[in-house]
Design a protein around this motif. Structure first.
Motif, PDB file in Angstrom:
ATOM      1  N   ASP A 182      -4.109  -5.742  -1.028  1.00 46.36           N
ATOM      2  CA  ASP A 182      -3.494  -5.899   0.017  1.00 46.36           C
ATOM      3  C   ASP A 182      -3.711  -6.628   1.579  1.00 46.36           C
ATOM      4  O   ASP A 182      -4.242  -6.071   2.443  1.00 46.36           O
ATOM      5  N   THR A 183      -3.336  -8.206   1.391  1.00 46.32           N
ATOM      6  CA  THR A 183      -3.426  -9.185   1.801  1.00 46.32           C
ATOM      7  C   THR A 183      -2.618  -9.120   3.516  1.00 46.32           C
ATOM      8  O   THR A 183      -3.402 -10.518   3.923  1.00 46.32           O
ATOM      9  N   ALA A 184      -1.833  -8.250   3.327  1.00 48.85           N
ATOM     10  CA  ALA A 184      -0.901  -8.163   3.809  1.00 48.85           C
ATOM     11  C   ALA A 184      -1.685  -7.407   5.753  1.00 48.85           C
ATOM     12  O   ALA A 184      -1.395  -7.380   6.283  1.00 48.85           O
ATOM     13  N   GLY A 185      -3.085  -6.752   5.142  1.00 48.83           N
ATOM     14  CA  GLY A 185      -3.354  -6.025   6.367  1.00 48.83           C
ATOM     15  C   GLY A 185      -3.490  -4.653   6.799  1.00 48.83           C
ATOM     16  O   GLY A 185      -3.324  -3.917   7.333  1.00 48.83           O
ATOM     17  N   SER A 186      -2.435  -4.686   5.940  1.00 46.47           N
ATOM     18  CA  SER A 186      -2.268  -2.709   5.964  1.00 46.47           C
ATOM     19  C   SER A 186      -2.945  -1.469   5.961  1.00 46.47           C
ATOM     20  O   SER A 186      -3.187  -0.889   7.224  1.00 46.47           O
ATOM     21  N   GLY A 187      -3.612  -1.540   5.391  1.00 47.56           N
ATOM     22  CA  GLY A 187      -4.805  -0.830   5.090  1.00 47.56           C
ATOM     23  C   GLY A 187      -5.022   0.813   4.942  1.00 47.56           C
ATOM     24  O   GLY A 187      -5.758   1.002   4.961  1.00 47.56           O
ATOM     25  N   GLY A 231       2.643   6.205  -2.377  1.00 43.24           N
ATOM     26  CA  GLY A 231       2.685   4.963  -2.657  1.00 43.24           C
ATOM     27  C   GLY A 231       1.004   4.848  -3.983  1.00 43.24           C
ATOM     28  O   GLY A 231       0.973   4.080  -4.412  1.00 43.24           O
ATOM     29  N   MET A 232       0.492   5.788  -3.250  1.00 45.59           N
ATOM     30  CA  MET A 232      -1.014   5.439  -3.920  1.00 45.59           C
ATOM     31  C   MET A 232      -0.846   6.589  -5.776  1.00 45.59           C
ATOM     32  O   MET A 232      -1.333   5.764  -6.550  1.00 45.59           O
ATOM     33  N   ARG A 233      -0.128   6.982  -5.705  1.00 47.44           N
ATOM     34  CA  ARG A 233       0.227   7.590  -7.268  1.00 47.44           C
ATOM     35  C   ARG A 233       0.756   6.547  -7.662  1.00 47.44           C
ATOM     36  O   ARG A 233       0.546   7.181  -9.518  1.00 47.44           O
ATOM     37  N   GLY A 234       1.658   5.887  -7.792  1.00 50.74           N
ATOM     38  CA  GLY A 234       2.395   4.722  -8.166  1.00 50.74           C
ATOM     39  C   GLY A 234       1.436   3.740  -8.748  1.00 50.74           C
ATOM     40  O   GLY A 234       1.564   3.348  -9.830  1.00 50.74           O
ATOM     41  N   LEU A 235       0.608   3.430  -7.776  1.00 51.42           N
ATOM     42  CA  LEU A 235      -0.268   2.188  -8.218  1.00 51.42           C
ATOM     43  C   LEU A 235      -1.170   3.101  -9.511  1.00 51.42           C
ATOM     44  O   LEU A 235      -1.859   2.537 -10.442  1.00 51.42           O
ATOM     45  N   LEU A 250       4.629  -0.690   5.643  1.00 52.13           N
ATOM     46  CA  LEU A 250       4.284  -2.054   5.699  1.00 52.13           C
ATOM     47  C   LEU A 250       3.655  -2.096   4.045  1.00 52.13           C
ATOM     48  O   LEU A 250       4.598  -2.675   3.134  1.00 52.13           O
ATOM     49  N   GLY A 251       2.531  -1.077   3.712  1.00 49.68           N
ATOM     50  CA  GLY A 251       1.932  -1.066   2.963  1.00 49.68           C
ATOM     51  C   GLY A 251       3.377  -0.942   1.521  1.00 49.68           C
ATOM     52  O   GLY A 251       3.065  -1.318   0.122  1.00 49.68           O
ATOM     53  N   THR A 252       3.847   0.255   1.884  1.00 52.42           N
ATOM     54  CA  THR A 252       4.863   0.737   0.399  1.00 52.42           C
ATOM     55  C   THR A 252       6.129  -0.163   0.449  1.00 52.42           C
ATOM     56  O   THR A 252       6.149  -0.772  -0.619  1.00 52.42           O
ATOM     57  N   ALA A 253       6.099  -0.674   1.847  1.00 54.91           N
ATOM     58  CA  ALA A 253       7.613  -2.236   1.392  1.00 54.91           C
ATOM     59  C   ALA A 253       6.705  -3.177   0.118  1.00 54.91           C
ATOM     60  O   ALA A 253       7.653  -3.484  -0.629  1.00 54.91           O
ATOM     61  N   SER A 254       5.283  -3.610   0.664  1.00 61.40           N
ATOM     62  CA  SER A 254       5.173  -4.245  -0.394  1.00 61.40           C
ATOM     63  C   SER A 254       4.798  -4.069  -1.593  1.00 61.40           C
ATOM     64  O   SER A 254       5.035  -4.640  -2.858  1.00 61.40           O
ATOM     65  N   SER A 255       4.527  -2.702  -2.360  1.00 56.44           N
ATOM     66  CA  SER A 255       4.109  -1.749  -3.214  1.00 56.44           C
ATOM     67  C   SER A 255       5.594  -1.866  -3.990  1.00 56.44           C
ATOM     68  O   SER A 255       6.257  -2.263  -4.895  1.00 56.44           O
ATOM     69  N   ARG A 256       7.149  -1.737  -3.175  1.00 52.75           N
ATOM     70  CA  ARG A 256       7.927  -1.381  -3.887  1.00 52.75           C
ATOM     71  C   ARG A 256       8.622  -2.786  -4.483  1.00 52.75           C
ATOM     72  O   ARG A 256       9.038  -3.167  -5.269  1.00 52.75           O
ATOM     73  N   ALA A 257       7.914  -3.755  -2.901  1.00 52.89           N
ATOM     74  CA  ALA A 257       9.213  -5.121  -3.442  1.00 52.89           C
ATOM     75  C   ALA A 257       8.246  -6.238  -4.372  1.00 52.89           C
ATOM     76  O   ALA A 257       9.055  -6.612  -5.208  1.00 52.89           O
ATOM     77  N   GLN A 309      10.688  -3.214  12.958  1.00 47.50           N
ATOM     78  CA  GLN A 309      11.175  -4.328  12.080  1.00 47.50           C
ATOM     79  C   GLN A 309      10.728  -4.800  10.489  1.00 47.50           C
ATOM     80  O   GLN A 309      10.648  -5.608   9.923  1.00 47.50           O
ATOM     81  N   VAL A 310       9.518  -3.744  10.140  1.00 51.30           N
ATOM     82  CA  VAL A 310       9.299  -3.631   8.501  1.00 51.30           C
ATOM     83  C   VAL A 310       9.766  -3.161   7.435  1.00 51.30           C
ATOM     84  O   VAL A 310      10.482  -3.784   6.953  1.00 51.30           O
ATOM     85  N   ARG A 311      10.802  -2.381   7.940  1.00 53.41           N
ATOM     86  CA  ARG A 311      12.398  -1.935   7.325  1.00 53.41           C
ATOM     87  C   ARG A 311      13.394  -3.031   7.530  1.00 53.41           C
ATOM     88  O   ARG A 311      13.324  -3.249   6.390  1.00 53.41           O
ATOM     89  N   VAL A 312      13.530  -3.991   8.454  1.00 47.75           N
ATOM     90  CA  VAL A 312      13.810  -4.958   8.598  1.00 47.75           C
ATOM     91  C   VAL A 312      13.652  -5.925   7.707  1.00 47.75           C
ATOM     92  O   VAL A 312      14.648  -7.016   6.957  1.00 47.75           O
ATOM     93  N   ALA A 313      12.203  -6.649   7.914  1.00 50.58           N
ATOM     94  CA  ALA A 313      11.954  -7.670   6.996  1.00 50.58           C
ATOM     95  C   ALA A 313      11.710  -7.182   5.532  1.00 50.58           C
ATOM     96  O   ALA A 313      12.159  -7.843   4.703  1.00 50.58           O
ATOM     97  N   GLU A 314      11.638  -5.722   4.649  1.00 51.13           N
ATOM     98  CA  GLU A 314      12.098  -5.372   3.691  1.00 51.13           C
ATOM     99  C   GLU A 314      13.150  -5.313   3.041  1.00 51.13           C
ATOM    100  O   GLU A 314      13.530  -6.378   1.994  1.00 51.13           O
ATOM    101  N   ALA A 315      14.454  -5.590   3.788  1.00 46.64           N
ATOM    102  CA  ALA A 315      15.693  -5.252   4.144  1.00 46.64           C
ATOM    103  C   ALA A 315      16.072  -7.143   3.139  1.00 46.64           C
ATOM    104  O   ALA A 315      16.814  -7.142   2.992  1.00 46.64           O
ATOM    105  N   ALA A 316      15.256  -8.260   4.409  1.00 47.97           N
ATOM    106  CA  ALA A 316      15.652  -9.134   4.584  1.00 47.97           C
ATOM    107  C   ALA A 316      15.169 -10.506   3.352  1.00 47.97           C
ATOM    108  O   ALA A 316      15.710 -10.929   2.292  1.00 47.97           O
ATOM    109  N   LEU A 317      14.044  -9.405   2.388  1.00 47.52           N
ATOM    110  CA  LEU A 317      13.239  -9.696   1.148  1.00 47.52           C
ATOM    111  C   LEU A 317      13.882 -10.901   0.385  1.00 47.52           C
ATOM    112  O   LEU A 317      13.611 -11.693   0.085  1.00 47.52           O
ATOM    113  N   PRO A 318      14.599  -9.966  -0.030  1.00 51.31           N
ATOM    114  CA  PRO A 318      15.576 -10.700  -1.318  1.00 51.31           C
ATOM    115  C   PRO A 318      16.176 -11.780  -1.337  1.00 51.31           C
ATOM    116  O   PRO A 318      16.326 -12.275  -2.135  1.00 51.31           O
TER     117      PRO A 318
END
Length: 255
Positions: A51-56, A62-66, A129-136, A238-247
């Motif tokens: 979690d270098t994004a620092g979401s904490g 998400g925890m279940r998936g990890l 933020l943490g969930t978006a990172s896990s999905r991506a 804005q996290v939602r927008v950033a996740e959508a723009a990531l690809p």
């Protein structure tokens, strides 16, 4: 170096609640098998390093998936028991602070009470933020994803962004100057952000109900947002927008 495969942990027996354990010496939850506890603890430690994004925080799903990905020997029923025991001891699992989960795993005690600033809507955008990172990370190089969302996190917590949102944007919506923004005032702005994310991801157009759900998640039941609540809402959007723009970002596609 390679490690010998871990043996699947045994079933989780019933566990006493925190209240039933009051007055006992501190220690790991007495009825949880140490093998499963240690294995889950390793997963949480891994997420902290990741979690270098620092979401904490991370969502329960998400925890279940990890845990399923990194410790496949732990089954769904064992996870259900573990989460139920954590919830019984006062952990908020929908926006789980993984440091609290580690504390609970190692001591069996609920973490110290969070301040208002550490809980509630202030954690929603970090959980997003943490969930978006896990999905991506399932589709793109994890290291590049971490870097991408780390930059997103830094921008959303910057003084410049905070001053912009709580200054010109919030004050522009607070037409009567009472320090609060109603849903009617905020809805067009919320829908604009949701529509941007939907356009980027190819999802369906957001509805007024979608905007209402975002607003209600941040208003604390007051029917209005103050400057801090509005900032938390905008960070989440804005996290939602950033996740959508990531690809489409060269930062994750190059190399």
């Amino acid at each position: 170096s390679s490690e010998a495969p871990r043996s699947p942990p045994g079933p989780l027996p019933p566990r006493r609640s925190g209240a039933a354990r009051r007055g006992t010496a501190a220690g790991p939850p007495a009825s949880a098998p140490r093998g499963a506890m240690a294995e889950v603890g390793e997963v949480v430690e891994e997420f902290r390093r990741w979690d270098t994004a620092g979401s904490g925080v991370i969502t329960r799903q998400g925890m279940r998936g990890l845990i399923a990905a990194l410790a496949p020997g732990i089954g769904d029923e064992e996870l259900d028991h573990l989460f139920e025991a954590a919830a019984a001891d006062g952990l908020q699992l929908e926006t789980l602070r993984y440091e609290d989960f580690l504390h609970w795993l190692s001591t069996g005690d609920a973490p110290p009470a969070q301040t208002e600033q550490q809980s509630g809507d202030g954690l929603l955008w970090k959980s997003e933020l943490g969930t978006a990172s896990s999905r991506a990370s399932a589709s793109f190089p994890p290291e590049k994803v971490r870097c991408y969302f780390g930059q997103v996190s830094d921008r959303l917590q910057s003084d410049e962004y905070t001053e912009h949102i709580q200054g010109s944007v919030f004050l522009g919506l607070d037409t009567d100057g009472d320090g609060l923004v109603s849903f009617v005032g905020a809805a067009p702005f919320i829908l604009k952000c949701l529509a941007c994310a939907a356009d980027l991801s190819g999802a369906g157009a957001p509805s007024a109900a979608d905007a209402r759900a975002e607003f209600d998640a941040h208003d604390g039941g007051r029917g209005a947002l103050d400057a801090d609540g509005f900032l938390a809402l905008m960070r989440r959007l804005q996290v939602r927008v950033a996740e959508a723009a990531l690809p489409m970002s060269s930062a994750v596609r190059e190399g």
